[in-house]
Design an enzyme around this catalytic site. Structure first.
Site, PDB file in Angstrom:
ATOM      1  N   GLU A 137      11.593  20.754  42.980  1.00  0.00           N
ATOM      2  CA  GLU A 137      10.972  22.107  43.042  1.00  0.00           C
ATOM      3  C   GLU A 137      11.024  22.733  44.209  1.00  0.00           C
ATOM      4  OE1 GLU A 137       7.554  21.926  40.755  1.00  0.00           O
ATOM      5  OE2 GLU A 137       8.004  20.659  39.282  1.00  0.00           O
ATOM      6  N   HIS A 153       0.797  18.731  24.547  1.00  0.00           N
ATOM      7  CA  HIS A 153       0.883  18.513  26.244  1.00  0.00           C
ATOM      8  C   HIS A 153       0.500  16.980  26.471  1.00  0.00           C
ATOM      9  CE1 HIS A 153      -0.228  19.486  30.725  1.00  0.00           C
ATOM     10  NE2 HIS A 153       1.225  19.479  30.465  1.00  0.00           N
ATOM     11  N   HIS A 154       1.234  16.355  27.198  1.00  0.00           N
ATOM     12  CA  HIS A 154       0.855  15.054  27.809  1.00  0.00           C
ATOM     13  C   HIS A 154       1.321  15.037  29.314  1.00  0.00           C
ATOM     14  CE1 HIS A 154       2.064  12.761  23.713  1.00  0.00           C
ATOM     15  NE2 HIS A 154       0.958  13.563  23.958  1.00  0.00           N
ATOM     16  N   GLU A 155       0.187  15.640  30.135  1.00  0.00           N
ATOM     17  CA  GLU A 155       0.341  15.235  31.424  1.00  0.00           C
ATOM     18  C   GLU A 155       0.003  13.807  31.949  1.00  0.00           C
ATOM     19  OE1 GLU A 155       1.166  17.194  34.291  1.00  0.00           O
ATOM     20  OE2 GLU A 155       1.343  14.983  35.110  1.00  0.00           O
ATOM     21  N   HIS A 199       8.352  18.122  32.325  1.00  0.00           N
ATOM     22  CA  HIS A 199       8.202  18.756  33.710  1.00  0.00           C
ATOM     23  C   HIS A 199       8.167  17.614  34.663  1.00  0.00           C
ATOM     24  CE1 HIS A 199       7.264  22.865  32.960  1.00  0.00           C
ATOM     25  NE2 HIS A 199       7.640  22.751  31.995  1.00  0.00           N
ATOM     26  N   GLU A 200       8.361  17.857  36.134  1.00  0.00           N
ATOM     27  CA  GLU A 200       8.587  16.847  37.149  1.00  0.00           C
ATOM     28  C   GLU A 200       9.510  15.858  36.552  1.00  0.00           C
ATOM     29  OE1 GLU A 200       5.864  19.443  37.269  1.00  0.00           O
ATOM     30  OE2 GLU A 200       5.318  17.641  36.161  1.00  0.00           O
ATOM     31  N   GLU A 223      11.841  21.047  33.205  1.00  0.00           N
ATOM     32  CA  GLU A 223      11.594  21.906  34.352  1.00  0.00           C
ATOM     33  C   GLU A 223      12.652  21.564  35.270  1.00  0.00           C
ATOM     34  OE1 GLU A 223       7.658  23.329  36.685  1.00  0.00           O
ATOM     35  OE2 GLU A 223       8.248  21.227  36.592  1.00  0.00           O
ATOM     36  N   GLU A 269       5.595  29.169  37.710  1.00  0.00           N
ATOM     37  CA  GLU A 269       4.150  28.688  38.259  1.00  0.00           C
ATOM     38  C   GLU A 269       4.146  28.992  39.746  1.00  0.00           C
ATOM     39  OE1 GLU A 269       4.336  24.783  36.689  1.00  0.00           O
ATOM     40  OE2 GLU A 269       4.573  23.897  38.655  1.00  0.00           O
TER      41      GLU A 269
HETATM   42  C1  NOJ Z   1       3.104  20.870  36.709  1.00  0.00           C
HETATM   43  C2  NOJ Z   1       3.667  21.547  35.262  1.00  0.00           C
HETATM   44  O1  NOJ Z   1       5.072  22.100  35.885  1.00  0.00           O
HETATM   45  C3  NOJ Z   1       3.144  22.784  34.848  1.00  0.00           C
HETATM   46  O2  NOJ Z   1       3.691  23.669  34.136  1.00  0.00           O
HETATM   47  C4  NOJ Z   1       1.744  22.142  34.232  1.00  0.00           C
HETATM   48  O3  NOJ Z   1       0.901  23.229  33.931  1.00  0.00           O
HETATM   49  C5  NOJ Z   1       1.203  21.514  34.983  1.00  0.00           C
HETATM   50  N1  NOJ Z   1       2.034  20.398  35.940  1.00  0.00           N
HETATM   51  C6  NOJ Z   1      -0.259  20.719  34.674  1.00  0.00           C
HETATM   52  O4  NOJ Z   1       0.542  19.590  33.821  1.00  0.00           O
HETATM   53 CA    CA Z   2       6.076  21.400  38.049  1.00  0.00          CA
END
Ligand code: NOJ
Ligand code: CA
Length: 691
Positions: A162, A401-403, A471-472, A490, A496
């Protein structure tokens, strides 16, 4: 043809159209090397290849040719979803078997595939006596360039892609300069190297882009830059925990090292080299995943309108709901229903919900992230039963969504339960996130450990009919061909950053670079469609650095089978005319044509929607205004279209007047050629709906 004599030492193979030639040889000391010619000009001069190992001597010299084989390949395969349906996969292959002359007598093969639009080569470690495990300390693949190319690059960060792109001469690449500019949650730039795809433009218009294909059970490759000798060299991402950069059993094949080689910029985007070098679909029918547009409880958190967390408290080391919820939680049943209603009214199939599950109170900045996120337990104000059945009634699908917060052990443990929950609720796609330093410590996002994490998660998810948008992530390397539930990712500075970064967000040149770099790797979840460009009610110090017309154009220019309409419902409802383009635009394509473009300056793409035959055109420019001429000869003859043009207004400018947009109906058919003006940071979107 097969040969095994010294007479044939100087081996070469050409592309089907004969423009590209790859030559291979071993030196007097038995050092293998290759070179590449494009239209009789040497593009890659003598470049050596080989390996160092942790527990045995290097495999870089004392090698002799055992056998070589040249073959032709020609097939056409179909994408289940994509930029086009039919993909031609046509190449000539040179397969070289080498063996050590010294006592270990190890064997290694080098395989080159030469296409009209570039080359791929990989190393194959065949099954052999006395060698069953490779501990690769370093891969030495050289790319010895012959010109000081104009280069579009990001640093060879082991943890994240990024970064903003730099445009410099090859000899002026300085990745280390990024270290002090960076305040990302994870970043590690150990030396002057770049990440791939890295794209170069030569004085005579030769375009090169270096990347890799089919990255599996191996470490991601950065390219170390020798600015004096104009040389790139593979530098694999490492690990502080493991014995070597890559630890693997024989037999195995490395990923393909790829160079897209064209004489113009649009051809880079049209190239299918990366997907072609991957194996065919292993999942079979994936029609449970449908390409879609989606909205979501997302941008409002990035703007600060609401939050991911519900507001619990830490008491005696435990998170307890003391009734002190702050009331700003975004993922409430009620709020999600608003998005469902809006989506169903506007031809948008998905709604992403972030912040629905417990754990967000301890998200960023915490080191003890294992065991924090839970992928089945909802916050008290979010009713999954109610939301999913309401969505179903309205013909909308909720996106999970899975963070993971990069706490890999916790996520791995919960994957089966989490994907089973999705299956129960008929949810067929998940956005996953890997923000922060990897746990276990000592691993990096782009090393072998994580490559396997990302790939295994996707393979496991497929068993539950779940598609993945990480993402990441690890970079895209065309694995979507083999596992078409890997839908998007991503892996770049997304939209963002415009909401919160302190460096002015993504400059107008960002996406005209991304289209010719990151996008060559595969689909991008960029999340376009911000209408309230200056964030009037929330963050007046930040903004999107494009015009409104460019935000529309991105639905066509940036390819992804899932495209977010990222802005808030109220911002769309206040602007029904430009919203019409988002309602109409397709997400799955029969064919795509890159009409024009220069790396870092501008690009225009036309795509024909699968099933309807409607066409959509998107064009974007950098900080310079320009006039582009579009010939509509790609349209079907004798077909009438209802044409709506969304273009920059006469006073439009990404900073001074981003909302100035002109929307008009035009008569266009396949004999039309029209000039369009794009403003500074501007764009153009056209829908051509069959009458
Ligand atoms: C980074 C992600 O790129 C973003 O889209 C997301 O909202 C946040 N992390 C939280 O998970
Ligand atoms: Ca990101």
């Amino acid at each position: 043809m097969s040969c095994s004599t010294e007479v044939e030492l100087d081996m070469s193979v050409q592309s089907p159209n004969k423009n590209l030639t790859v030559g291979f040889n071993v030196s007097d000391n038995g050092e293998p090397y290759y070179m590449v010619k494009f239209k009789n000009k040497v593009i890659i001069d003598t470049s050596f290849v080989g390996f160092d190992f942790q527990n045995m001597s290097s495999l870089r010299s004392n090698l002799m040719l055992i056998e070589t084989n040249i073959s032709e390949f020609n097939e056409s395969w179909q994408m289940p979803w994509g930029e086009q349906i039919d993909v031609a996969n046509i190449y000539n292959e040179l397969n070289i078997k080498l063996q050590e002359t010294s006592e270990l007598k190890r064997k290694i093969n080098v395989v080159f595939r030469v296409y009209d639009d570039g080359i791929g080569f990989r190393y194959e470690f065949p099954e052999q006596d006395n060698w069953d495990e490779a501990l690769i300390a370093n891969e030495h693949t050289e790319f010895n360039l012959t010109e000081d190319y104009k280069t579009f690059w990001i640093p060879g960060d082991w943890d994240i892609y990024e970064h903003l792109y730099s445009t410099t001469k090859l000899s002026e690449i300085d990745a280390i300069s990024y270290i002090e500019r960076t305040n990302l949650a994870q970043s590690y730039i150990p030396e002057n190297a770049v990440n791939t795809p890295v794209t170069m433009v030569g004085a005579d218009g030769t375009h090169l882009s270096f990347h890799e294909a089919a990255l599996r059970d191996y470490s991601g490759m950065t390219l170390k830059v020798d600015t004096e000798n104009l040389n790139l060299k593979s530098q694999l991402v490492g690990s502080e925990n493991r014995q070597a950069k890559v630890v693997t059993k024989l037999p195995f094949n490395t990923p393909w090292r790829t160079i897209q080689i064209t004489d113009n910029a649009p051809a880079l985007i049209e190239s299918n080299l990366i997907v072609n070098l991957n194996e065919p679909n292993k999942l079979g029918d994936v029609s449970w995943f449908k390409p879609m547009k989606y909205t979501g409880v997302w941008w409002e958190m990035h703007l600060g309108k609401s939050s991911w967390d519900y507001g619990m408290e830490m008491i005696d080391g435990k998170w307890v709901d003391t009734g002190k919820a702050h009331g700003r939680h975004g993922a409430t049943t009620e709020n999600v229903k608003r998005f469902i209603d809006f989506s169903s009214q506007n031809n948008i199939k998905g709604v992403l919900v972030e912040g629905w599950n417990t754990g967000w109170e301890r998200w960023i900045g915490f080191e003890d992230r294992e065991g924090v996120f839970d992928f089945v337990t909802t916050y008290p104000d979010y009713d999954l039963d109610e939301v999913t059945s309401y969505a179903r009634e309205k013909g909308v699908e909720i996106i999970m969504h899975h963070e993971t917060s990069a706490a890999t052990e916790t996520y791995e443990k919960q994957q089966d339960t989490a994907y089973a929950l999705m299956q129960k609720y008929g949810m067929h796609s998940v956005k996953s996130g890997y923000v922060g330093r990897i746990l276990p410590k000592g691993e990096y996002h782009h090393g072998q450990y994580m490559v396997n994490q990302y790939n295994n998660a996707a393979i496991k998810a497929a068993n539950y009919e779940v598609a993945v948008n990480a993402h990441e992530p690890i970079k895209a390397t065309g694995l979507r061909r083999t596992y078409p539930n890997i839908i998007s990712r991503e892996g770049l500075r997304g939209q963002e950053f415009n909401a919160w970064s302190q460096d002015g967000g993504n400059p107008p040149e960002h996406l005209p670079i991304v289209a010719f770099t990151r996008m060559l790797a595969g689909p991008i979840d960029f999340t376009p469609g911000i209408f309230n460009i200056k964030f009037d009610e929330y963050k007046t110090e930040n903004q999107v650095n494009t015009t409104l017309a460019q935000q529309l154009a991105l639905y066509v220019v940036i390819y992804s089978p899932i495209q977010m309409a990222a802005d808030l419902v109220e911002h769309y409802e206040a602007n029904p005319e430009p919203l019409q383009f988002i309602r109409d635009v397709g997400v799955d394509w029969e064919t795509s044509k890159v009409l024009n473009g220069e790396v870092g300056d501008y690009v225009t793409i036309a795509r024909k929607e699968k099933g309807t035959g409607n066409w959509f055109v998107g064009g974007i420019t950098d900080e310079n205004a320009r006039t582009i001429s579009i010939s509509f000869d790609f349209l079907e003859a004798d077909q009438d279209y209802e044409v709506t043009v969304y273009r920059d207004g006469i006073n439009a400018h990404w900073n001074d007047n981003p909302l100035d947009i002109t929307i008009e109906k035009l008569e266009i058919d396949n004999s039309s050629t029209i000039n369009f003006n794009l403003a500074e940071g501007g764009g153009l979107a056209i829908s051509l709906i069959k009458k």
